[in-house]
Design a protein around this motif. Structure first.
Motif, PDB file in Angstrom:
ATOM      1  N   SER A  48       0.832  -1.203   0.000  1.00 58.46           N
ATOM      2  CA  SER A  48       0.000   0.000   0.000  1.00 58.46           C
ATOM      3  C   SER A  48       0.863   1.247   0.000  1.00 58.46           C
ATOM      4  O   SER A  48       2.057   1.190   0.261  1.00 58.46           O
ATOM      5  N   SER A  49       0.206   2.366  -0.269  1.00 54.91           N
ATOM      6  CA  SER A  49       0.851   3.664  -0.122  1.00 54.91           C
ATOM      7  C   SER A  49      -0.122   4.601   0.592  1.00 54.91           C
ATOM      8  O   SER A  49      -1.329   4.368   0.616  1.00 54.91           O
ATOM      9  N   ALA A  50       0.399   5.653   1.165  1.00 52.62           N
ATOM     10  CA  ALA A  50      -0.375   6.534   2.052  1.00 52.62           C
ATOM     11  C   ALA A  50      -1.587   7.172   1.389  1.00 52.62           C
ATOM     12  O   ALA A  50      -2.636   7.294   2.013  1.00 52.62           O
TER      13      ALA A  50
ATOM     14  N   GLU B  93       0.186  -5.977   5.881  1.00 57.64           N
ATOM     15  CA  GLU B  93       0.232  -4.813   5.002  1.00 57.64           C
ATOM     16  C   GLU B  93       1.632  -4.205   5.055  1.00 57.64           C
ATOM     17  O   GLU B  93       2.195  -4.016   6.129  1.00 57.64           O
TER      18      GLU B  93
ATOM     19  N   ASP C 142       4.014  -0.979   3.746  1.00 59.08           N
ATOM     20  CA  ASP C 142       4.080   0.370   3.190  1.00 59.08           C
ATOM     21  C   ASP C 142       5.126   0.355   2.067  1.00 59.08           C
ATOM     22  O   ASP C 142       6.324   0.218   2.321  1.00 59.08           O
TER      23      ASP C 142
ATOM     24  N   THR D  57       0.108   0.341  -6.350  1.00 60.84           N
ATOM     25  CA  THR D  57      -0.608  -0.042  -5.142  1.00 60.84           C
ATOM     26  C   THR D  57      -2.102   0.150  -5.385  1.00 60.84           C
ATOM     27  O   THR D  57      -2.487   1.052  -6.129  1.00 60.84           O
TER      28      THR D  57
END
Length: 122
Positions: free
Chosen positions: A43-45, A71, A73, A89
């Motif tokens: 994932s990314s922010a 998960e 980052d 992502t």
């Protein structure tokens, strides 16, 4: 086979089959893998589909005994992203009990598709 449906807003989907012999364990994942299978989410922010993917994978992991959801980052783990060829992502990897990649898909998955993909890992 993991088949993901996406809308134009979510982007494209890529599904890949079996791994190339790499094994991912707790050290690479930054969390404990499942006894039977692991759902790994990159994932990314600022990724809106990542939040929905987190919810779906968490629900599936809670439903299926021995399955964990981890998960990662993507921005914090660029080394692993490059090593595994993660291009966008969210990307979801389904790992078997030995940490081998069974399925890979990009985009937001449906719960039924994740459960079906787990069937190959269990």
């Amino acid at each position: 086979m993991l088949v993901l449906r996406t809308t134009a807003a979510e982007g494209s989907t890529r599904v890949r089959g079996r791994d190339d012999g790499k094994r991912l364990g707790a050290a690479e994942l930054g969390g404990e893998p499942g006894e039977r299978a692991t759902l790994v989410q990159f994932s990314s922010a600022f990724c809106a589909p990542c939040r929905a993917t987190r919810r779906v994978l968490g629900e599936v992991a809670a439903m299926v005994p021995g399955v964990a959801h981890v998960e990662i980052d993507a921005e914090a783990r660029l080394d692993l992203v490059r090593e595994l060829g993660i291009l966008k992502t969210p990307t979801v990897l389904v790992l078997d009990a030995d940490g081998g990649e069974v399925r890979r898909a990009t985009g937001q998955p449906r719960k039924a598709d994740v459960i079906a993909a787990l069937g190959e890992a269990l």
